[in-house]
Structure formats: C-alpha cells, structure tokens
Design a protein around this motif. Structure first.
Motif, PDB file in Angstrom:
ATOM      1  N   ALA A  56     -19.305  22.460 -23.085  1.00  0.00           N
ATOM      2  CA  ALA A  56     -20.012  23.727 -23.323  1.00  0.00           C
ATOM      3  C   ALA A  56     -19.889  24.684 -22.136  1.00  0.00           C
ATOM      4  O   ALA A  56     -20.231  24.343 -21.005  1.00  0.00           O
ATOM      5  CB  ALA A  56     -21.481  23.465 -23.626  1.00  0.00           C
ATOM      6  N   GLY A  57     -19.366  25.863 -22.406  1.00  0.00           N
ATOM      7  CA  GLY A  57     -19.263  26.915 -21.399  1.00  0.00           C
ATOM      8  C   GLY A  57     -18.218  26.690 -20.336  1.00  0.00           C
ATOM      9  O   GLY A  57     -18.201  27.403 -19.332  1.00  0.00           O
ATOM     10  N   ARG A  58     -17.342  25.705 -20.536  1.00  0.00           N
ATOM     11  CA  ARG A  58     -16.321  25.403 -19.526  1.00  0.00           C
ATOM     12  C   ARG A  58     -14.947  25.322 -20.178  1.00  0.00           C
ATOM     13  O   ARG A  58     -14.800  24.823 -21.293  1.00  0.00           O
ATOM     14  CB  ARG A  58     -16.630  24.059 -18.855  1.00  0.00           C
ATOM     15  CG  ARG A  58     -17.974  24.073 -18.135  1.00  0.00           C
ATOM     16  CD  ARG A  58     -18.292  22.760 -17.517  1.00  0.00           C
ATOM     17  NE  ARG A  58     -17.423  22.524 -16.378  1.00  0.00           N
ATOM     18  CZ  ARG A  58     -17.445  21.400 -15.675  1.00  0.00           C
ATOM     19  NH1 ARG A  58     -18.274  20.436 -15.985  1.00  0.00           N
ATOM     20  NH2 ARG A  58     -16.636  21.247 -14.644  1.00  0.00           N
ATOM     21  N   PRO A  59     -13.919  25.802 -19.464  1.00  0.00           N
ATOM     22  CA  PRO A  59     -12.564  25.572 -19.980  1.00  0.00           C
ATOM     23  C   PRO A  59     -12.310  24.070 -19.991  1.00  0.00           C
ATOM     24  O   PRO A  59     -12.793  23.353 -19.111  1.00  0.00           O
ATOM     25  CB  PRO A  59     -11.662  26.297 -18.988  1.00  0.00           C
ATOM     26  CG  PRO A  59     -12.470  26.496 -17.759  1.00  0.00           C
ATOM     27  CD  PRO A  59     -13.915  26.460 -18.163  1.00  0.00           C
ATOM     28  N   HIS A  60     -11.594  23.607 -20.991  1.00  0.00           N
ATOM     29  CA  HIS A  60     -11.359  22.160 -21.045  1.00  0.00           C
ATOM     30  C   HIS A  60     -10.012  21.805 -21.657  1.00  0.00           C
ATOM     31  O   HIS A  60      -9.392  22.596 -22.348  1.00  0.00           O
ATOM     32  CB  HIS A  60     -12.506  21.440 -21.767  1.00  0.00           C
ATOM     33  CG  HIS A  60     -12.804  21.947 -23.143  1.00  0.00           C
ATOM     34  ND1 HIS A  60     -13.522  23.096 -23.378  1.00  0.00           N
ATOM     35  CD2 HIS A  60     -12.486  21.449 -24.351  1.00  0.00           C
ATOM     36  CE1 HIS A  60     -13.651  23.276 -24.675  1.00  0.00           C
ATOM     37  NE2 HIS A  60     -13.022  22.310 -25.288  1.00  0.00           N
ATOM     38  N   LEU A  61      -9.604  20.584 -21.326  1.00  0.00           N
ATOM     39  CA  LEU A  61      -8.335  20.032 -21.781  1.00  0.00           C
ATOM     40  C   LEU A  61      -8.623  18.746 -22.542  1.00  0.00           C
ATOM     41  O   LEU A  61      -9.495  17.964 -22.146  1.00  0.00           O
ATOM     42  CB  LEU A  61      -7.437  19.669 -20.595  1.00  0.00           C
ATOM     43  CG  LEU A  61      -7.328  20.640 -19.428  1.00  0.00           C
ATOM     44  CD1 LEU A  61      -6.491  20.022 -18.323  1.00  0.00           C
ATOM     45  CD2 LEU A  61      -6.714  21.940 -19.883  1.00  0.00           C
ATOM     46  N   ILE A  62      -7.874  18.510 -23.587  1.00  0.00           N
ATOM     47  CA  ILE A  62      -7.958  17.251 -24.330  1.00  0.00           C
ATOM     48  C   ILE A  62      -6.548  16.676 -24.387  1.00  0.00           C
ATOM     49  O   ILE A  62      -5.603  17.363 -24.783  1.00  0.00           O
ATOM     50  CB  ILE A  62      -8.461  17.465 -25.769  1.00  0.00           C
ATOM     51  CG1 ILE A  62      -9.811  18.155 -25.808  1.00  0.00           C
ATOM     52  CG2 ILE A  62      -8.504  16.147 -26.531  1.00  0.00           C
ATOM     53  CD1 ILE A  62     -10.977  17.287 -25.432  1.00  0.00           C
ATOM     54  N   PHE A  63      -6.428  15.418 -23.993  1.00  0.00           N
ATOM     55  CA  PHE A  63      -5.142  14.730 -24.090  1.00  0.00           C
ATOM     56  C   PHE A  63      -5.374  13.404 -24.789  1.00  0.00           C
ATOM     57  O   PHE A  63      -6.237  12.621 -24.394  1.00  0.00           O
ATOM     58  CB  PHE A  63      -4.536  14.501 -22.706  1.00  0.00           C
ATOM     59  CG  PHE A  63      -3.255  13.712 -22.730  1.00  0.00           C
ATOM     60  CD1 PHE A  63      -2.142  14.181 -23.408  1.00  0.00           C
ATOM     61  CD2 PHE A  63      -3.163  12.489 -22.078  1.00  0.00           C
ATOM     62  CE1 PHE A  63      -0.959  13.455 -23.440  1.00  0.00           C
ATOM     63  CE2 PHE A  63      -1.992  11.756 -22.098  1.00  0.00           C
ATOM     64  CZ  PHE A  63      -0.884  12.239 -22.789  1.00  0.00           C
ATOM     65  N   PHE A  64      -4.631  13.141 -25.854  1.00  0.00           N
ATOM     66  CA  PHE A  64      -4.727  11.892 -26.602  1.00  0.00           C
ATOM     67  C   PHE A  64      -3.662  10.929 -26.095  1.00  0.00           C
ATOM     68  O   PHE A  64      -2.496  11.304 -25.947  1.00  0.00           O
ATOM     69  CB  PHE A  64      -4.533  12.141 -28.101  1.00  0.00           C
ATOM     70  CG  PHE A  64      -5.654  12.924 -28.720  1.00  0.00           C
ATOM     71  CD1 PHE A  64      -6.778  12.280 -29.196  1.00  0.00           C
ATOM     72  CD2 PHE A  64      -5.581  14.304 -28.795  1.00  0.00           C
ATOM     73  CE1 PHE A  64      -7.827  13.003 -29.746  1.00  0.00           C
ATOM     74  CE2 PHE A  64      -6.619  15.033 -29.349  1.00  0.00           C
ATOM     75  CZ  PHE A  64      -7.746  14.387 -29.828  1.00  0.00           C
ATOM     76  N   GLY A  65      -4.049   9.695 -25.827  1.00  0.00           N
ATOM     77  CA  GLY A  65      -3.103   8.702 -25.340  1.00  0.00           C
ATOM     78  C   GLY A  65      -3.731   7.322 -25.343  1.00  0.00           C
ATOM     79  O   GLY A  65      -4.763   7.091 -25.968  1.00  0.00           O
TER      80      GLY A  65
END
Length: 194
Positions: A56-65
């Motif tokens: 919430a309210g933050r840039p974020h990254l998602i990586f599936f592995g």
C-alpha cells in the motif's frame, strides 16, 4: 440546403461514434490494468501473514519463481539485489516480493535460507497450493510442474519481474534479456529517481 443537413448529421454521427469508441477503449484499458494483481493471503519467510496491504502506497515488484530453480531465479534475484544497491536510499520505498510457484517445497524456512543470499529488500512469500494458484492466476503469471527422470520435478514459470507504482497500477515488466542499464532505468522511473 439538404446537402448541408446531410453533411451536418453525418458529422454528428461520426463524432458520437468516435466518442463512444474512446469511452469503450478507456474502460477496457482500466479493466486490463485492474486485471493484474489482487488481494492475497500468504505468509512471508518468517512465517508471518502477508497480504497485498504490504504494498500500500509504495512502488513494488513481484517476481514468481522457486528456490530449486537452477538459473533464472537466482540470476534475477542477484540482478535485483545489484540494482537495489545501485539505487541506494532512493530505492528504499520499493517493496520486492519473491512469490514461490512451488509451495510444496518452498516453506517459509526454505525461503528464508534461500533469500539470505540476496538483498534484504526482497521478501519471500509462500502459502498453500490454493493460495499460490490464486496469486499466480490474479497476476496473470504462469507455472507448470515438469516431471524429471528419477521422480523429481522442476517448475516452468513466468520469468518477468512485474512493476507496480505506489498507486498500485501495473507499470510494466523487467525482462531477463534486457540490459542491466535498462532494468535499472525502469526501477529509477518507478521510484521517481533520476
């Protein structure tokens, strides 16, 4: 006079059609952006509950592995670690999540041990088979269990890093084939660094 009326009505009809098309395209674009991501209930590498609220309210990254990945996952996580170091304090707002596609083997303890080799800005997320299947589907990712000789298996999975702004909107991906400079530039844009 009749020709003027016909031209006028034709112009009005075209304007109405163009306006309607623009509204439909805008709605479709909003639906597409909203279609990537969604609520989840997982656990982090410490066994604590983790939900989408962590972003919430933050840039974020998602990586599936997965932790048994021979090359793509460790390379991507090492690249992200290097990028976080290069960003320095400018990258502090970013939350990065490594979501397992192999919850059968990737327990919180396994995730914690595996991630200790990478940046502490990367949080490991795991959960039940059903919870992981939901997250993979909600993020439009891919995973498939691939049997190996001898009874073991590996996982085929999406290899892109998903980028989201602090507003939660999908902003694109980082691809493993992109140069380090291009990847870093994308992260700088994500946090507004120059």
């Amino acid at each position: 006079m009749r020709i003027v009326r016909i031209v006028l009505w034709a112009t009005v009809a075209v304007l109405v059609a163009v306006t309607a098309a623009a509204v439909l395209l805008r709605e479709q674009a909003a639906e597409t952006q909203a279609a990537i991501g969604g609520p989840f209930q997982l656990v982090d590498q410490d066994g604590a509950p983790a939900t989408e609220a962590m972003f919430a309210g933050r840039p974020h990254l998602i990586f599936f592995g997965f932790t048994h990945c021979p090359d793509i996952c460790p390379t991507t996580l090492a690249d992200l670690s290097m990028h976080f170091e290069a960003l320095g304090p400018a990258g502090d707002p970013i939350v990065a999540a490594f979501v397992t596609v192999d919850p059968e083997r990737d327990t919180p303890e396994v995730m914690k041990s595996y991630l200790s080799s990478f940046s502490n800005r990367i949080v490991g997320l795991t959960g039940s088979e059903e919870a992981i299947a939901k997250v993979v589907a909600d993020y439009r990712a891919h995973r498939r269990k691939v049997p190996l000789e001898g009874g073991d298996y590996t996982m085929d999975h999406t290899a892109a890093v998903y980028l989201f702004g602090s507003d939660g909107d999908f902003r694109g991906t980082i691809d493993l084939t992109e140069s380090n400079d291009v990847q870093l530039a994308k992260l700088k844009r994500l946090v507004g660094a120059s």
